[in-house]
Design a protein around this motif. Structure first.
Motif, PDB file in Angstrom:
ATOM      1  N   MET A  36       0.855  -1.189   0.000  1.00 12.24           N
ATOM      2  CA  MET A  36       0.000   0.000   0.000  1.00 12.24           C
ATOM      3  C   MET A  36       0.888   1.237   0.000  1.00 12.24           C
ATOM      4  O   MET A  36       1.849   1.297   0.733  1.00 12.24           O
ATOM      5  N   GLY A  37       0.532   2.201  -0.829  1.00 12.96           N
ATOM      6  CA  GLY A  37       1.316   3.419  -0.851  1.00 12.96           C
ATOM      7  C   GLY A  37       0.840   4.344  -1.949  1.00 12.96           C
ATOM      8  O   GLY A  37      -0.152   4.070  -2.629  1.00 12.96           O
ATOM      9  N   ILE A  38       1.569   5.408  -2.109  1.00 11.16           N
ATOM     10  CA  ILE A  38       1.189   6.430  -3.084  1.00 11.16           C
ATOM     11  C   ILE A  38       2.365   6.671  -4.020  1.00 11.16           C
ATOM     12  O   ILE A  38       3.510   6.741  -3.576  1.00 11.16           O
ATOM     13  N   VAL A  39       2.072   6.773  -5.311  1.00 11.08           N
ATOM     14  CA  VAL A  39       3.095   7.199  -6.258  1.00 11.08           C
ATOM     15  C   VAL A  39       2.620   8.488  -6.922  1.00 11.08           C
ATOM     16  O   VAL A  39       1.422   8.711  -7.083  1.00 11.08           O
ATOM     17  N   ASN A  40       3.575   9.307  -7.287  1.00 14.93           N
ATOM     18  CA  ASN A  40       3.257  10.579  -7.918  1.00 14.93           C
ATOM     19  C   ASN A  40       3.321  10.473  -9.432  1.00 14.93           C
ATOM     20  O   ASN A  40       4.070   9.666  -9.977  1.00 14.93           O
ATOM     21  N   PHE A  41       2.524  11.265 -10.100  1.00 14.89           N
ATOM     22  CA  PHE A  41       2.572  11.330 -11.554  1.00 14.89           C
ATOM     23  C   PHE A  41       2.327  12.769 -11.982  1.00 14.89           C
ATOM     24  O   PHE A  41       1.865  13.596 -11.197  1.00 14.89           O
ATOM     25  N   ASP A  42       2.656  13.029 -13.240  1.00 19.47           N
ATOM     26  CA  ASP A  42       2.430  14.351 -13.806  1.00 19.47           C
ATOM     27  C   ASP A  42       1.025  14.384 -14.404  1.00 19.47           C
ATOM     28  O   ASP A  42       0.758  13.681 -15.391  1.00 19.47           O
ATOM     29  N   PRO A  43       0.118  15.164 -13.831  1.00 22.19           N
ATOM     30  CA  PRO A  43      -1.264  15.193 -14.338  1.00 22.19           C
ATOM     31  C   PRO A  43      -1.361  15.647 -15.789  1.00 22.19           C
ATOM     32  O   PRO A  43      -2.393  15.434 -16.435  1.00 22.19           O
ATOM     33  N   ASN A  44      -0.317  16.255 -16.317  1.00 23.93           N
ATOM     34  CA  ASN A  44      -0.346  16.721 -17.700  1.00 23.93           C
ATOM     35  C   ASN A  44       0.209  15.710 -18.694  1.00 23.93           C
ATOM     36  O   ASN A  44       0.182  15.943 -19.898  1.00 23.93           O
ATOM     37  N   ASP A  45       0.725  14.578 -18.191  1.00 25.45           N
ATOM     38  CA  ASP A  45       1.225  13.545 -19.099  1.00 25.45           C
ATOM     39  C   ASP A  45       0.083  12.922 -19.905  1.00 25.45           C
ATOM     40  O   ASP A  45      -1.071  12.917 -19.478  1.00 25.45           O
ATOM     41  N   SER A  46       0.444  12.345 -21.057  1.00 27.56           N
ATOM     42  CA  SER A  46      -0.564  11.739 -21.932  1.00 27.56           C
ATOM     43  C   SER A  46      -1.165  10.484 -21.318  1.00 27.56           C
ATOM     44  O   SER A  46      -2.304  10.124 -21.623  1.00 27.56           O
ATOM     45  N   VAL A  47      -0.371   9.793 -20.499  1.00 30.63           N
ATOM     46  CA  VAL A  47      -0.823   8.536 -19.896  1.00 30.63           C
ATOM     47  C   VAL A  47      -0.336   8.481 -18.446  1.00 30.63           C
ATOM     48  O   VAL A  47       0.550   9.242 -18.050  1.00 30.63           O
ATOM     49  N   LEU A  48      -0.922   7.576 -17.673  1.00 36.71           N
ATOM     50  CA  LEU A  48      -0.481   7.367 -16.293  1.00 36.71           C
ATOM     51  C   LEU A  48       0.528   6.231 -16.288  1.00 36.71           C
ATOM     52  O   LEU A  48       0.193   5.096 -16.620  1.00 36.71           O
ATOM     53  N   LEU A  49       1.759   6.523 -15.929  1.00 34.99           N
ATOM     54  CA  LEU A  49       2.834   5.526 -15.972  1.00 34.99           C
ATOM     55  C   LEU A  49       3.100   4.950 -14.589  1.00 34.99           C
ATOM     56  O   LEU A  49       3.185   5.697 -13.604  1.00 34.99           O
ATOM     57  N   VAL A  50       3.239   3.631 -14.538  1.00 35.25           N
ATOM     58  CA  VAL A  50       3.589   2.945 -13.290  1.00 35.25           C
ATOM     59  C   VAL A  50       4.643   1.886 -13.602  1.00 35.25           C
ATOM     60  O   VAL A  50       4.854   1.521 -14.761  1.00 35.25           O
ATOM     61  N   ASP A  51       5.280   1.407 -12.556  1.00 33.87           N
ATOM     62  CA  ASP A  51       6.279   0.355 -12.713  1.00 33.87           C
ATOM     63  C   ASP A  51       5.696  -0.967 -12.231  1.00 33.87           C
ATOM     64  O   ASP A  51       4.848  -0.997 -11.339  1.00 33.87           O
ATOM     65  N   ALA A  52       6.175  -2.054 -12.833  1.00 35.73           N
ATOM     66  CA  ALA A  52       5.668  -3.379 -12.464  1.00 35.73           C
ATOM     67  C   ALA A  52       6.812  -4.382 -12.501  1.00 35.73           C
ATOM     68  O   ALA A  52       7.782  -4.211 -13.239  1.00 35.73           O
ATOM     69  N   GLU A  53       6.679  -5.424 -11.687  1.00 31.90           N
ATOM     70  CA  GLU A  53       7.662  -6.503 -11.684  1.00 31.90           C
ATOM     71  C   GLU A  53       6.956  -7.830 -11.939  1.00 31.90           C
ATOM     72  O   GLU A  53       5.947  -8.144 -11.309  1.00 31.90           O
ATOM     73  N   VAL A  54       7.512  -8.587 -12.885  1.00 33.22           N
ATOM     74  CA  VAL A  54       6.972  -9.885 -13.249  1.00 33.22           C
ATOM     75  C   VAL A  54       7.993 -10.942 -12.866  1.00 33.22           C
ATOM     76  O   VAL A  54       9.175 -10.818 -13.216  1.00 33.22           O
ATOM     77  N   GLU A  55       7.549 -11.964 -12.146  1.00 34.58           N
ATOM     78  CA  GLU A  55       8.470 -13.010 -11.689  1.00 34.58           C
ATOM     79  C   GLU A  55       8.419 -14.218 -12.617  1.00 34.58           C
ATOM     80  O   GLU A  55       7.361 -14.586 -13.135  1.00 34.58           O
ATOM     81  N   GLY A  56       9.578 -14.835 -12.802  1.00 38.43           N
ATOM     82  CA  GLY A  56       9.701 -15.951 -13.717  1.00 38.43           C
ATOM     83  C   GLY A  56       9.460 -17.293 -13.072  1.00 38.43           C
ATOM     84  O   GLY A  56       9.291 -17.407 -11.853  1.00 38.43           O
ATOM     85  N   LEU A  57       9.466 -18.306 -13.901  1.00 37.31           N
ATOM     86  CA  LEU A  57       9.258 -19.673 -13.425  1.00 37.31           C
ATOM     87  C   LEU A  57      10.384 -20.096 -12.485  1.00 37.31           C
ATOM     88  O   LEU A  57      10.163 -20.810 -11.513  1.00 37.31           O
TER      89      LEU A  57
END
Lengths: 78, 137
Positions: free
Chosen positions: B1-22
């Motif tokens: 749980m938490g908050i990330v900041n973004f630029d409200p004027n950007d074309s899209v909302l960008l976030v980071d993600a992690e995918v784990e392998g087999l």
């Protein structure tokens, strides 16, 4: 292998390129903060190709933003 | 749980993600668009392959509407998927390459977001993801 540096330093050094970094450290929100830059390219497919050579924690990032004059509409599932 | 900041004027909302392998220890960190208009979470074929998955062997295919028509994308279950500080194990993703011009790797869709309560505050440039009220999801 290169040296550990911040993601901001990588972005500043290679603007508007795709970056590939390894052994990265991320914060609790999954945001990568530092890592070792191993490749950079204008071509994303080249970065994905290079990714196959590395194991462990590997990250990709574009060092730039979408152009302001681009309208974005993504896809959705039926 | 938490908050990330973004630029409200950007074309899209960008976030980071992690995918784990087999295989344990294999993780890929990707830049995603937070897209409440996407039913599924979408990650690129090549990234999936480097994590030890084989989308070509998936029996599940989903129809996608794209700018160039309708396409079919394989659905696979990844060991775990994390974004905005939250992690889901055995998570279904679609394998599909977004156009390179999108400058991102994938989409964070409702298949992930619906497990949480999501707040987007444009006045503050904040995205907050927290456990659903009542604990269901």
């Amino acid at each position: 292998m290169g040296k550990m540096e911040t993601i901001e330093e990588m972005i500043e050094a290679h603007p508007n390129e795709w970056l590939l970094f390894v052994d990265y450290e991320a914060d609790e929100m999954n945001r990568p903060k530092r890592g070792i830059l191993v490749a950079h390219s204008k071509d994303r497919s080249e970065i994905y190709k290079q990714m196959k050579k590395y194991k462990g924690k590997v990250g990709v990032r574009y060092a730039g933003k979408l152009p302001k004059d681009v309208e974005v509409m993504f896809l959705w599932e039926l | 749980m938490g908050i990330v900041n973004f630029d409200p004027n950007d074309s899209v909302l960008l976030v980071d993600a992690e995918v784990e392998g087999l295989i344990g220890g294999e993780v890929r960190n990707l830049r995603m668009v937070l897209d409440t208009g996407s039913s599924s979470t979408i990650i690129p074929w090549d990234v999936v392959m480097t994590l030890g998955y084989d989308p070509a062997k998936s029996a599940s295919r989903k129809r996608l509407i794209t700018g160039s028509g309708i396409e079919f994308a394989p659905e696979i279950k990844v060991k775990a998927f994390s974004s905005l500080g939250e992690r889901i194990e055995n998570f279904d993703v679609l394998c599909h390459d977004l156009p390179e011009e999108s400058r991102v790797d994938g989409l964070l869709g409702l298949s992930f977001l619906r497990y949480f309560d999501l707040s987007i505050r444009f006045s503050r440039g904040e995205i907050e993801l927290r456990p659903r009220e009542g604990g269901s999801g």
